[in-house]
Write an enzyme that holds these catalytic residues in place. Sequence first.
Site, PDB file in Angstrom:
ATOM      1  N   GLU A 134      44.943  34.263   1.067  1.00 12.77           N
ATOM      2  CA  GLU A 134      43.623  34.200   1.308  1.00 12.77           C
ATOM      3  C   GLU A 134      42.896  35.097   0.157  1.00 12.77           C
ATOM      4  OE1 GLU A 134      42.495  36.129   5.063  1.00 12.77           O
ATOM      5  OE2 GLU A 134      40.797  34.814   5.234  1.00 12.77           O
ATOM      6  N   GLY A 269      45.417  45.502   4.346  1.00 10.69           N
ATOM      7  CA  GLY A 269      46.291  45.947   5.381  1.00 10.69           C
ATOM      8  C   GLY A 269      47.297  44.955   5.780  1.00 10.69           C
ATOM      9  N   ALA A 270      46.955  43.783   5.980  1.00  8.50           N
ATOM     10  CA  ALA A 270      47.881  42.849   6.608  1.00  8.50           C
ATOM     11  C   ALA A 270      47.389  41.321   6.435  1.00  8.50           C
ATOM     12  CB  ALA A 270      48.117  43.021   8.043  1.00  8.50           C
ATOM     13  N   MET A 271      48.100  40.413   6.333  1.00 12.73           N
ATOM     14  CA  MET A 271      47.470  38.974   6.469  1.00 12.73           C
ATOM     15  C   MET A 271      48.145  38.029   7.505  1.00 12.73           C
ATOM     16  SD  MET A 271      45.756  36.614   4.701  1.00 12.73           S
ATOM     17  CE  MET A 271      45.812  35.010   5.480  1.00 12.73           C
ATOM     18  N   GLU A 272      47.428  37.389   8.063  1.00  7.76           N
ATOM     19  CA  GLU A 272      47.667  36.503   9.145  1.00  7.76           C
ATOM     20  C   GLU A 272      48.275  35.154   9.105  1.00  7.76           C
ATOM     21  OE1 GLU A 272      44.504  37.271   8.440  1.00  7.76           O
ATOM     22  OE2 GLU A 272      43.158  35.570   8.578  1.00  7.76           O
ATOM     23  N   ASN A 273      49.237  35.049   8.157  1.00  7.43           N
ATOM     24  CA  ASN A 273      50.123  33.919   7.884  1.00  7.43           C
ATOM     25  C   ASN A 273      50.744  33.464   9.253  1.00  7.43           C
ATOM     26  OD1 ASN A 273      49.787  34.516   5.038  1.00  7.43           O
ATOM     27  ND2 ASN A 273      51.367  35.975   5.488  1.00  7.43           N
ATOM     28  N   HIS A 305      45.463  42.795  15.852  1.00  9.58           N
ATOM     29  CA  HIS A 305      44.447  42.040  14.860  1.00  9.58           C
ATOM     30  C   HIS A 305      45.070  40.886  14.483  1.00  9.58           C
ATOM     31  CE1 HIS A 305      41.013  41.840  12.162  1.00  9.58           C
ATOM     32  NE2 HIS A 305      41.718  41.162  11.395  1.00  9.58           N
ATOM     33  N   GLU A 306      46.147  40.978  13.856  1.00 15.27           N
ATOM     34  CA  GLU A 306      46.734  39.697  13.179  1.00 15.27           C
ATOM     35  C   GLU A 306      47.234  38.823  14.258  1.00 15.27           C
ATOM     36  OE1 GLU A 306      46.069  39.671  10.149  1.00 15.27           O
ATOM     37  OE2 GLU A 306      45.435  41.718   9.902  1.00 15.27           O
ATOM     38  N   GLU A 328      37.170  37.312  11.268  1.00 16.85           N
ATOM     39  CA  GLU A 328      37.561  38.558  11.258  1.00 16.85           C
ATOM     40  C   GLU A 328      36.732  39.286  12.200  1.00 16.85           C
ATOM     41  OE1 GLU A 328      39.777  39.593   9.654  1.00 16.85           O
ATOM     42  OE2 GLU A 328      40.127  37.795   8.153  1.00 16.85           O
TER      43      GLU A 328
HETATM   44 ZN   LIG Z   1      41.814  39.715   9.956  1.00 19.03          ZN
END
Ligand SMILES: [Zn+2]
Length: 849
Positions: A134, A269-273, A305-306, A328
Amino acid sequence: MPSAPPHRLPDAVIPERYEIRLTPDLTASTFAGEEIVFLNVQEPVREVVLNVCELTIHSASAISAAGVTTEGKSALDEANERAVLSFSPALGPGTWKLRLVFSGILNDKLHGFYRSTYKDAKGQSKILASTQFESTDARRAFPCWDEPAFKAVFQVTLVIDGRLTAISNTGIVRENRLPGTGKKEVVFRDSIKMSTYLVAFIVGEFEGTEPVWVDDTPLRVWSVPGKRHLAKFAQEIGRFSLSFFTRYYGRKYPGDKLDLIAIPDFASGAMENLGAITFRETALLVDENSASRAELERVADVVAHENAHMWFGDLVTMRWWNGLWLNEAFATFMEMLAVDGWKPEWRRWDSFATSRATALFVDGLKSTRPIEFPVERPEDAAGMFDVLTYEKGASVLRMLEQYLTPEVFRQGIGLYLRQHEYSNAETTDLWDALEESSRRPVRALMDSWIFQPGYPLITVQEDGKGLNLSQRIFRYLQDEEERDRKWQVPIHLKLGTKNGLQHQWVLLTGAESRIELPQPPEWVVVNAGGHGFYRVHYAPNLIDRLKNELATNLTAVERFHLVSDVWATALCGLTPLKDYLDLIRRFQEEPDHNVWTIILSSCHYLYRMLEPGQRPRLHRFICDLTGAMARRLGWAPQTGEEELTSQLRGELLAALGVLGNDGATQAEATRLYRSYTNDKRSVDRNIVPALLSIVAYSGGADDYEEFRSHFKNAQTPQEEQRYLFALASFRQADLLERTLALTINGEVRTQNAPYLMRALLFNTDGRERAWRFLKGHWEEMLRQYPDNSIVRMCEGITALVAPELEADVRDFFAAHPVKHGGKTMEQHLEKLRIAVASKQRWNATLKSL
Ligand SMILES: [Zn+2]
């Protein structure tokens, strides 16, 4: 609209399915790839245009439904990150298989398909490869239609070293050894129909937990070897939130398994794959026995969140990047809801007030922007990952949820997901679904919050028996611009009357409104519950009466917003600074840590304005302000104490020891820190961050050396982070020079170095030195750091509160514009302007603190 706007791919060719086979070589930092893309060709085409970046295409051919192959020629358009594949004869309408052979590099800029390195338990250097796509970096790993609306099914195969582990979005169908090569082929299942930016593959030495099951979904946490014991907490919130969201959304989890994976180098922070969420280590791995409550909350927040994105973002996706905010904002809103459901004792919606306040600060600037704005070039979406998208977006959703009532809101969300699953949606589709569930004009209300920048200041006055409420735009720097802008403001009133407490909702749509009441109220809270995204300015008689109700009739969030709003009106010149200081002196017995957060952050802000000779006055002010409560709480938890109280203890002690420069507190902190280094269990985990910041502030070279060594040999990601950032809090010039050197000499990961630099700029004793260093090493920083971190690092300039520094900062950035800095860079400069202007205006008050 033409069918192909300049920044969008033509839609004559639609990808439906990708079969991707990649062979990464971790030591050579390269990969070889091959893919078959199943295409639906809408009309005859001689050219197929798709996205490619830093890949070499070795061959391209198209195979018709009848099995006839047409060879293609490939030309790269590097500036637009595209490849144009030409076919002669043209490809006719119908289904085609496009076969591409390509190769690429495993880069070290933490985007696309990239390398991450770490040392194992024996101190040996190891390499792994991960992805971060992303917004537009899938094109660095495989040629693709890299726009969110081109959803397709992905089937991934990875050919890797036989001793390594491969993880992708879905479960593994089979693993085959490839005889004579030392390699194996890992074949993954088909994904759901989804956007390219959600594809992920990770290859390296990994250690996974046993799965926990949520309905029929196995959930695992993965880390590099030796860290599995830090996975339990994340797995628990992972399980809770997945089950919570399944119930909330009323839809099954869309994947076939869920892996949460900690990557040593990670830009955000993180990625929602979907099914393979990647995290930086501090956001996933944590030791419950030694981490502070705030550090645990961070892990819970990010995991929730993810997970929320698996539905909101992954199952239903924005059509184009202008809709990114909704992804988001919604995931941020859901993160609060889930963490609040998991640990109600953390009162997560109360602490969300600090996020709301951060958004109110930025959104009170002239250089703010509307939550949603037109995005033409996809790279403009990079400017959307900011506080206005996440925190303001989540705040206005919370305001709407409270206004419509939580259950009606939830039903609207369920409807929206049902209508758009496996597909894409626009912001207005959500309002339509909420209108259907609530039968109220949601779209008109929300348009005023989503498409207009800023927010209103609500002025409240007594008017006979009733109240007069009026709105006008709130701005820190006063001007006449946009004075006529109006919002539809849902206002929750709480009234103290002779007959007890009364609640009332008002929707203010015009410039002002008179509220009829049966009798004049004894006092009134506007924005009761604190869910509204606006500020309140009370007439003097109303605020005087509220001051007597602080301990009895105002909730913690209401006290928080009272302080926050009066501070904001002081900064913009509507309230004298002296009135603000008198107000916060009434909070000496305040039991809530969020209220203290806003009070203490305003004191830090004032501290940055002071000349060195003026600082002792502020030290004394802080000791007077925090002393009573700090003494009451002491240094050790009392039995049965709430965790939030333990956190408050740490924050007050840090304030006394640093901002208050209190010698006795510093001595005791140093003693306890010694005890902590001998036996970590001898000190409550919630005061450890305070001990480190006090020792750094009052310590010297020996302490520095010790901190540096603890940073190098930390046992948990949180410990590593604490010691690293504490290195920015020492005050001696030579020690600061050493920390500055760390930001570019390779000893600190590039995922952290920009933030270490930011912390150095915020160090009042080192900021000018840090600023000189930044100017002197700017090019090196641009070369080394992830692109998205530069503008975040630059937030540190807001601490350079002096007219001559401000002028220098402006000159520097005029000559060195920050790529993709956009609005955020302008906002940093305006924040600095406000601080310098306030310093000049408050000079007399500051001298007599
Ligand atoms: Zn997010």
